[in-house]
Design a protein around this motif. Structure first.
Motif, short mmCIF file in Angstrom:
data_model
loop_
_atom_site.label_atom_id
_atom_site.label_comp_id
_atom_site.label_asym_id
_atom_site.label_seq_id
_atom_site.Cartn_x
_atom_site.Cartn_y
_atom_site.Cartn_z
N SER A 82 0.84 -1.20 0.00
CA SER A 82 0.00 0.00 0.00
C SER A 82 0.88 1.25 0.00
O SER A 82 2.03 1.21 0.46
CB SER A 82 -0.91 -0.01 1.22
OG SER A 82 -0.13 0.23 2.37
N PRO A 83 0.36 2.37 -0.52
CA PRO A 83 1.18 3.59 -0.61
C PRO A 83 1.78 4.03 0.72
O PRO A 83 2.94 4.44 0.77
CB PRO A 83 0.19 4.62 -1.15
CG PRO A 83 -0.78 3.82 -1.95
CD PRO A 83 -0.94 2.52 -1.20
N LYS A 84 1.02 3.93 1.82
CA LYS A 84 1.60 4.38 3.11
C LYS A 84 2.81 3.54 3.48
O LYS A 84 3.80 4.04 3.99
CB LYS A 84 0.55 4.34 4.23
CG LYS A 84 0.22 2.92 4.72
CD LYS A 84 -0.58 2.93 6.01
CE LYS A 84 -1.21 1.57 6.31
NZ LYS A 84 -0.32 0.55 6.78
N LEU A 90 10.64 3.46 1.73
CA LEU A 90 11.68 4.28 1.11
C LEU A 90 12.57 4.90 2.18
O LEU A 90 13.80 4.92 2.06
CB LEU A 90 11.07 5.41 0.28
CG LEU A 90 10.40 5.06 -1.03
CD1 LEU A 90 9.89 6.34 -1.70
CD2 LEU A 90 11.34 4.32 -1.95
N LEU A 91 11.95 5.41 3.23
CA LEU A 91 12.71 6.03 4.32
C LEU A 91 13.55 4.99 5.06
O LEU A 91 14.72 5.20 5.34
CB LEU A 91 11.77 6.71 5.31
CG LEU A 91 11.22 8.06 4.94
CD1 LEU A 91 10.38 8.60 6.09
CD2 LEU A 91 12.35 9.03 4.66
N LEU A 92 12.90 3.88 5.39
CA LEU A 92 13.61 2.84 6.15
C LEU A 92 14.81 2.32 5.36
O LEU A 92 15.88 2.10 5.93
CB LEU A 92 12.66 1.69 6.50
CG LEU A 92 11.55 2.02 7.49
CD1 LEU A 92 10.60 0.83 7.64
CD2 LEU A 92 12.14 2.38 8.85
N GLU A 103 15.06 -5.54 -5.75
CA GLU A 103 13.72 -5.79 -5.24
C GLU A 103 13.26 -7.20 -5.61
O GLU A 103 13.52 -7.68 -6.70
CB GLU A 103 12.73 -4.81 -5.90
CG GLU A 103 11.31 -4.99 -5.42
CD GLU A 103 10.26 -4.50 -6.41
OE1 GLU A 103 10.53 -4.36 -7.61
OE2 GLU A 103 9.14 -4.28 -5.96
N ALA A 104 12.60 -7.86 -4.65
CA ALA A 104 11.96 -9.16 -4.96
C ALA A 104 10.76 -9.31 -4.03
O ALA A 104 10.82 -8.87 -2.88
CB ALA A 104 12.94 -10.31 -4.74
N GLY A 105 9.60 -9.95 -4.50
CA GLY A 105 9.34 -10.17 -5.89
C GLY A 105 8.68 -8.94 -6.51
O GLY A 105 8.12 -8.09 -5.84
N SER A 106 8.71 -8.96 -7.81
CA SER A 106 8.13 -7.85 -8.57
C SER A 106 6.62 -7.77 -8.36
O SER A 106 6.06 -6.68 -8.28
CB SER A 106 8.40 -8.03 -10.06
OG SER A 106 9.73 -8.41 -10.29
N GLY A 107 5.96 -8.95 -8.30
CA GLY A 107 4.50 -8.99 -8.07
C GLY A 107 3.76 -8.20 -9.13
O GLY A 107 3.93 -8.42 -10.33
N SER A 108 2.98 -7.21 -8.69
CA SER A 108 2.25 -6.36 -9.65
C SER A 108 3.07 -5.14 -10.05
O SER A 108 2.62 -4.32 -10.86
CB SER A 108 0.94 -5.88 -9.03
OG SER A 108 0.14 -6.98 -8.68
N TRP A 110 3.93 -2.57 -8.08
CA TRP A 110 3.58 -1.32 -7.39
C TRP A 110 4.77 -0.74 -6.65
O TRP A 110 5.08 0.44 -6.78
CB TRP A 110 2.40 -1.55 -6.43
CG TRP A 110 1.11 -1.58 -7.14
CD1 TRP A 110 0.80 -2.32 -8.25
CD2 TRP A 110 -0.07 -0.82 -6.82
NE1 TRP A 110 -0.49 -2.08 -8.64
CE2 TRP A 110 -1.05 -1.17 -7.78
CE3 TRP A 110 -0.38 0.08 -5.82
CZ2 TRP A 110 -2.32 -0.62 -7.76
CZ3 TRP A 110 -1.65 0.63 -5.80
CH2 TRP A 110 -2.61 0.28 -6.76
N LEU A 111 5.42 -1.59 -5.88
CA LEU A 111 6.60 -1.09 -5.16
C LEU A 111 7.71 -0.73 -6.16
O LEU A 111 8.45 0.24 -5.96
CB LEU A 111 7.09 -2.15 -4.16
CG LEU A 111 8.23 -1.70 -3.24
CD1 LEU A 111 7.88 -0.45 -2.46
CD2 LEU A 111 8.63 -2.83 -2.30
N THR A 112 7.77 -1.46 -7.26
CA THR A 112 8.76 -1.15 -8.31
C THR A 112 8.58 0.28 -8.80
O THR A 112 9.56 1.01 -8.99
CB THR A 112 8.60 -2.12 -9.52
OG1 THR A 112 8.28 -3.42 -9.05
CG2 THR A 112 9.85 -2.15 -10.36
#
Ligand code: SAM
Length: 260
Positions: A82-84, A90-92, A103-108, A110-112
């Motif tokens: 989720s966006p929050k 990103l900060l952590l 990054e793993a996994g790519s999934g959909s 969104w985080l990418t």
């Protein structure tokens, strides 16, 4: 940069209202928009963002899309971050412009998209998934929002084959067994690099943080973010009655490059 004139091929947000937005690429000549009809934005090319158009009797503003606008245009398949949680990850993980991020996994994807936005045009995201169908889905989402030049996708089980590099500034994991990926992550991070994981259950958090400590990562810790919307009314401002009670737990640690 916001304020620059529109160029052909730019992504534009057509903003009708908070509920009616649309992400479109500026093109010369009429373009058909699925389920909506045909639109010609030729006259906008060379104009400043913020201008208004009328389309099928409705008014829209043409704006530069922000990260949250981009996320609003994505499709989802697997459970997405989720966006929050993505913003806090990103900060952590300390992700910023120019970083090389795994990054793993790519999934959909969104985080990418969030990572690709954060690393800027000089950074790079290496996104791995062991399933080709998810990689293809994630790649389409990243292309949809114009961030493909910043992302390299590869089919790989990172628990088995690691990340194939030793120069990552940060690694983000959204996989069911993050602990299995940590030995490979340790090889891939630069000294001072950080790893951040997203896990829906306490069991995963416990096992991940124990493994981080055992493997010599520093400052391993976990947290959870709860987001409460405030309904602003005349003299009756209060939190919304309903909230999303649980998304995932965030864990983070730093790699120092080996024993002190
Ligand atoms: C919940 S999804 C990730 C969602 C993604 N973070 C997003 O925001 O769209 C989890 C993904 O991890 C992949 N996966 C699980 N274990 C993996 C591993 N060991 N190596 C690579 N990918 C893995 C799965 O195939 C799945 O696509």
């Amino acid at each position: 940069v916001t304020g620059d004139a529109w160029a052909e091929g730019d992504l534009a947000l057509l903003w009708g209202s908070a509920r009616e937005t649309l992400l479109l690429r500026l093109a010369r000549g009429p373009q058909s928009v699925e389920g909506r009809g045909v639109l010609d934005l030729s006259l906008q090319i060379g104009a400043a963002p913020g201008g208004g158009i009328t389309w099928a009797g409705r008014k829209f503003r043409l704006l530069r899309p922000s990260l949250s606008d981009l996320l609003g245009a994505l499709e989802r398949r697997a459970q997405v971050v989720s966006p929050k949680d993505a913003a806090q990850l990103l900060l952590l993980a300390g992700v910023g412009p120019g970083n090389r991020v795994g990054e793993a996994g790519s999934g959909s994807g969104w985080l990418t998209v969030v990572l690709a936005h954060a690393v800027g045009s000089t950074g790079r995201v290496y996104s791995f998934d062991r399933r080709r169908d998810f990689l293809d889905f994630a790649r389409r989402n990243v292309e949809r929002v114009g961030l493909a030049p910043r992302v390299e996708f590869a089919e790989r089980d990172v628990a088995v084959d690691g990340f194939g590099t030793n120069s990552l500034d940060a690694i983000l994991l959204d996989v069911p067994e993050p602990w299995a990926v940590l030995p490979g992550a340790r090889e891939a991070l630069v000294p001072g690099g950080r790893i951040a994981t997203y896990s829906p259950t306490y069991n995963q958090v416990e096992r991940t943080v124990h493994a981080l400590r055992e493997l010599g990562f520093e400052d391993a810790r976990s947290e959870e973010l709860l987001l409460r919307t405030i309904e602003v009314g005349e003299g009756g401002t209060r939190p919304a009655f309903e909230m999303l009670g649980h998304t995932g737990f965030l864990s983070v640690a730093r790699w120092m490059g080996g024993p002190w």
